[in-house]
Motif scaffolding. Structure first.
Motif, PDB file in Angstrom:
ATOM      1  N   ARG A  91       0.836  -1.200   0.000  1.00 36.61           N
ATOM      2  CA  ARG A  91       0.000   0.000   0.000  1.00 36.61           C
ATOM      3  C   ARG A  91       0.873   1.253   0.000  1.00 36.61           C
ATOM      4  O   ARG A  91       0.560   2.233  -0.676  1.00 36.61           O
ATOM      5  CB  ARG A  91      -0.926  -0.001   1.217  1.00 36.61           C
ATOM      6  CG  ARG A  91      -2.066  -1.013   1.125  1.00 36.61           C
ATOM      7  CD  ARG A  91      -2.844  -1.069   2.437  1.00 36.61           C
ATOM      8  NE  ARG A  91      -3.490   0.207   2.694  1.00 36.61           N
ATOM      9  CZ  ARG A  91      -4.707   0.534   2.267  1.00 36.61           C
ATOM     10  NH1 ARG A  91      -5.403  -0.335   1.550  1.00 36.61           N
ATOM     11  NH2 ARG A  91      -5.228   1.692   2.538  1.00 36.61           N
ATOM     12  N   GLN A  93       3.929   1.510  -1.185  1.00 35.34           N
ATOM     13  CA  GLN A  93       4.588   1.622  -2.485  1.00 35.34           C
ATOM     14  C   GLN A  93       3.636   2.130  -3.572  1.00 35.34           C
ATOM     15  O   GLN A  93       4.058   2.817  -4.506  1.00 35.34           O
ATOM     16  CB  GLN A  93       5.158   0.262  -2.910  1.00 35.34           C
ATOM     17  CG  GLN A  93       6.255  -0.271  -1.995  1.00 35.34           C
ATOM     18  CD  GLN A  93       7.477   0.621  -1.958  1.00 35.34           C
ATOM     19  OE1 GLN A  93       7.928   1.098  -2.992  1.00 35.34           O
ATOM     20  NE2 GLN A  93       8.008   0.861  -0.767  1.00 35.34           N
ATOM     21  N   LEU A  94       2.356   1.777  -3.441  1.00 34.75           N
ATOM     22  CA  LEU A  94       1.385   2.144  -4.468  1.00 34.75           C
ATOM     23  C   LEU A  94       0.729   3.503  -4.244  1.00 34.75           C
ATOM     24  O   LEU A  94       0.103   4.047  -5.150  1.00 34.75           O
ATOM     25  CB  LEU A  94       0.286   1.072  -4.547  1.00 34.75           C
ATOM     26  CG  LEU A  94       0.731  -0.299  -5.067  1.00 34.75           C
ATOM     27  CD1 LEU A  94      -0.371  -1.334  -4.841  1.00 34.75           C
ATOM     28  CD2 LEU A  94       1.093  -0.230  -6.544  1.00 34.75           C
ATOM     29  N   SER A  95       0.866   4.044  -3.029  1.00 40.83           N
ATOM     30  CA  SER A  95       0.223   5.327  -2.718  1.00 40.83           C
ATOM     31  C   SER A  95       1.067   6.488  -3.221  1.00 40.83           C
ATOM     32  O   SER A  95       2.296   6.396  -3.318  1.00 40.83           O
ATOM     33  CB  SER A  95       0.000   5.469  -1.214  1.00 40.83           C
ATOM     34  OG  SER A  95       1.242   5.507  -0.538  1.00 40.83           O
ATOM     35  N   LYS A  96       0.404   7.571  -3.537  1.00 36.53           N
ATOM     36  CA  LYS A  96       1.072   8.784  -3.992  1.00 36.53           C
ATOM     37  C   LYS A  96       0.724   9.941  -3.058  1.00 36.53           C
ATOM     38  O   LYS A  96      -0.434  10.332  -2.948  1.00 36.53           O
ATOM     39  CB  LYS A  96       0.636   9.133  -5.417  1.00 36.53           C
ATOM     40  CG  LYS A  96       1.091   8.126  -6.474  1.00 36.53           C
ATOM     41  CD  LYS A  96       0.665   8.564  -7.859  1.00 36.53           C
ATOM     42  CE  LYS A  96       1.139   7.581  -8.926  1.00 36.53           C
ATOM     43  NZ  LYS A  96       0.711   8.007 -10.287  1.00 36.53           N
ATOM     44  N   LEU A 101      -5.886   4.982  -1.853  1.00 42.77           N
ATOM     45  CA  LEU A 101      -5.673   4.097  -2.992  1.00 42.77           C
ATOM     46  C   LEU A 101      -6.963   3.874  -3.760  1.00 42.77           C
ATOM     47  O   LEU A 101      -8.050   3.797  -3.186  1.00 42.77           O
ATOM     48  CB  LEU A 101      -5.126   2.746  -2.514  1.00 42.77           C
ATOM     49  CG  LEU A 101      -3.727   2.722  -1.908  1.00 42.77           C
ATOM     50  CD1 LEU A 101      -3.372   1.295  -1.500  1.00 42.77           C
ATOM     51  CD2 LEU A 101      -2.690   3.255  -2.879  1.00 42.77           C
ATOM     52  N   THR A 102      -6.839   3.760  -5.073  1.00 41.67           N
ATOM     53  CA  THR A 102      -7.980   3.392  -5.898  1.00 41.67           C
ATOM     54  C   THR A 102      -8.281   1.905  -5.695  1.00 41.67           C
ATOM     55  O   THR A 102      -7.435   1.153  -5.190  1.00 41.67           O
ATOM     56  CB  THR A 102      -7.685   3.653  -7.383  1.00 41.67           C
ATOM     57  OG1 THR A 102      -6.555   2.855  -7.775  1.00 41.67           O
ATOM     58  CG2 THR A 102      -7.367   5.126  -7.623  1.00 41.67           C
ATOM     59  N   PRO A 104      -8.458  -0.634  -7.869  1.00 38.87           N
ATOM     60  CA  PRO A 104      -7.490  -1.555  -8.492  1.00 38.87           C
ATOM     61  C   PRO A 104      -6.194  -1.654  -7.692  1.00 38.87           C
ATOM     62  O   PRO A 104      -5.617  -2.746  -7.573  1.00 38.87           O
ATOM     63  CB  PRO A 104      -7.248  -0.922  -9.868  1.00 38.87           C
ATOM     64  CG  PRO A 104      -8.495  -0.156 -10.164  1.00 38.87           C
ATOM     65  CD  PRO A 104      -8.940   0.384  -8.832  1.00 38.87           C
ATOM     66  N   LYS A 105      -5.716  -0.536  -7.138  1.00 38.38           N
ATOM     67  CA  LYS A 105      -4.488  -0.565  -6.346  1.00 38.38           C
ATOM     68  C   LYS A 105      -4.690  -1.275  -5.014  1.00 38.38           C
ATOM     69  O   LYS A 105      -3.791  -1.944  -4.504  1.00 38.38           O
ATOM     70  CB  LYS A 105      -3.965   0.849  -6.116  1.00 38.38           C
ATOM     71  CG  LYS A 105      -3.376   1.484  -7.374  1.00 38.38           C
ATOM     72  CD  LYS A 105      -2.747   2.836  -7.086  1.00 38.38           C
ATOM     73  CE  LYS A 105      -2.084   3.403  -8.344  1.00 38.38           C
ATOM     74  NZ  LYS A 105      -1.443   4.713  -8.082  1.00 38.38           N
ATOM     75  N   GLU A 106      -5.896  -1.124  -4.428  1.00 37.43           N
ATOM     76  CA  GLU A 106      -6.233  -1.865  -3.204  1.00 37.43           C
ATOM     77  C   GLU A 106      -6.170  -3.362  -3.480  1.00 37.43           C
ATOM     78  O   GLU A 106      -5.617  -4.139  -2.690  1.00 37.43           O
ATOM     79  CB  GLU A 106      -7.636  -1.489  -2.727  1.00 37.43           C
ATOM     80  CG  GLU A 106      -7.782  -0.076  -2.180  1.00 37.43           C
ATOM     81  CD  GLU A 106      -7.515  -0.011  -0.698  1.00 37.43           C
ATOM     82  OE1 GLU A 106      -7.042  -1.005  -0.126  1.00 37.43           O
ATOM     83  OE2 GLU A 106      -7.785   1.049  -0.102  1.00 37.43           O
ATOM     84  N   LEU A 108      -4.489  -4.817  -5.900  1.00 41.09           N
ATOM     85  CA  LEU A 108      -3.110  -5.197  -6.196  1.00 41.09           C
ATOM     86  C   LEU A 108      -2.306  -5.376  -4.906  1.00 41.09           C
ATOM     87  O   LEU A 108      -1.515  -6.323  -4.780  1.00 41.09           O
ATOM     88  CB  LEU A 108      -2.461  -4.138  -7.089  1.00 41.09           C
ATOM     89  CG  LEU A 108      -1.074  -4.457  -7.646  1.00 41.09           C
ATOM     90  CD1 LEU A 108      -1.118  -5.727  -8.488  1.00 41.09           C
ATOM     91  CD2 LEU A 108      -0.563  -3.289  -8.487  1.00 41.09           C
ATOM     92  N   ALA A 109      -2.520  -4.474  -3.942  1.00 40.46           N
ATOM     93  CA  ALA A 109      -1.837  -4.589  -2.651  1.00 40.46           C
ATOM     94  C   ALA A 109      -2.259  -5.866  -1.934  1.00 40.46           C
ATOM     95  O   ALA A 109      -1.424  -6.586  -1.362  1.00 40.46           O
ATOM     96  CB  ALA A 109      -2.145  -3.366  -1.778  1.00 40.46           C
TER      97      ALA A 109
END
Length: 227
Positions: A91, A93-96, A101-102, A104-106, A108-109
């Motif tokens: 999470r 690594q994928l957050s900006k 998180l969106t 899809p990113k949730e 993916l995590a």
């Protein structure tokens, strides 16, 4: 309450508590699932979940329903530790810039965390299945049903002991083909009812433990009042 930040130690304690309670509550249903899924080639030792549990108690006693539970109880905390730590890592690594998180990113995590979790769960599942199925040899919910065919194949592949006239398998596809050929498509739904019953209570127990903040209270007591 939903947006509060929970420290990793608190997550691990909450996960361990939820796992221990959850395993204790639903393990008999999981045992019935394993034994129903391992019936093959026309075997009808058990006709349903209730029939399986009744026969288990009759032949092995009350604690026969908890064959293999010690494996889960021992490894549930490190399993949760790996999953939660990995989920936090992915999470992050994928957050900006700390943004939410969106979906899809949730997903993916969660996928990454689940992949790491397999390191613990695969040997744990193999040990658990051997113990759960020993008595047989000797004698949310929609998603759980949807993936039940894969769970049936997994159970067959992980079961090391074979009864008389039971098939052996060289891999996932070989197992799936033999189940379909010898037992028909409905065999892939064996134990689906049990699986659906297991998933909902486990999720509910985890949510209650996190909502109550049991770990945070314990850590607060250990740390004592701050000056």
């Amino acid at each position: 309450m939903a947006d509060k930040q929970i420290s990793l130690p608190a997550k691990l304690i909450n996960g361990g508590i939820a796992g221990l309670i959850g395993v204790t509550c639903v393990f008999p249903i999981d045992l019935a699932k394993t034994r129903l899924q391992n019936q093959q080639n026309g075997q009808r030792m058990y006709t349903s979940m209730s029939d399986c549990l009744i026969k288990t108690i009759r032949s092995e006693g009350y604690f026969g329903m908890y064959r293999g539970a010690a494996v889960n109880l021992t490894l549930v905390t490190p399993e949760k530790a790996i999953k939660l730590a990995a989920n936090d890592f992915f999470r992050h690594q994928l957050s900006k810039d700390g943004q939410k998180l969106t979906l899809p990113k949730e997903m993916l995590a969660g996928c990454g965390a689940g992949t790491c979790q397999v390191i613990v769960t695969t040997p744990m599942e193999m040990l658990k299945i051997q113990l759960q199925d020993a008595g047989r040899i000797g004698e949310g919910g929609a998603a759980a049903v949807a993936v039940n065919p894969c769970d049936v194949v997994k159970t067959r592949l992980q079961s090391l002991q074979r009864g008389v006239n039971e098939d052996t398998y060289s891999g996932f596809l070989d197992c799936a083909r033999k189940i379909l050929r010898h037992e028909g498509p409905l065999a892939f739904l064996k134990g689906a009812y049990c699986r659906a019953l297991v998933i909902a209570p486990l999720f509910g127990i985890a949510q209650v433990v996190y909502f109550l903040g049991i770990a945070e209270s314990l850590l607060g007591l250990l740390q004592g009042p701050r000056a």
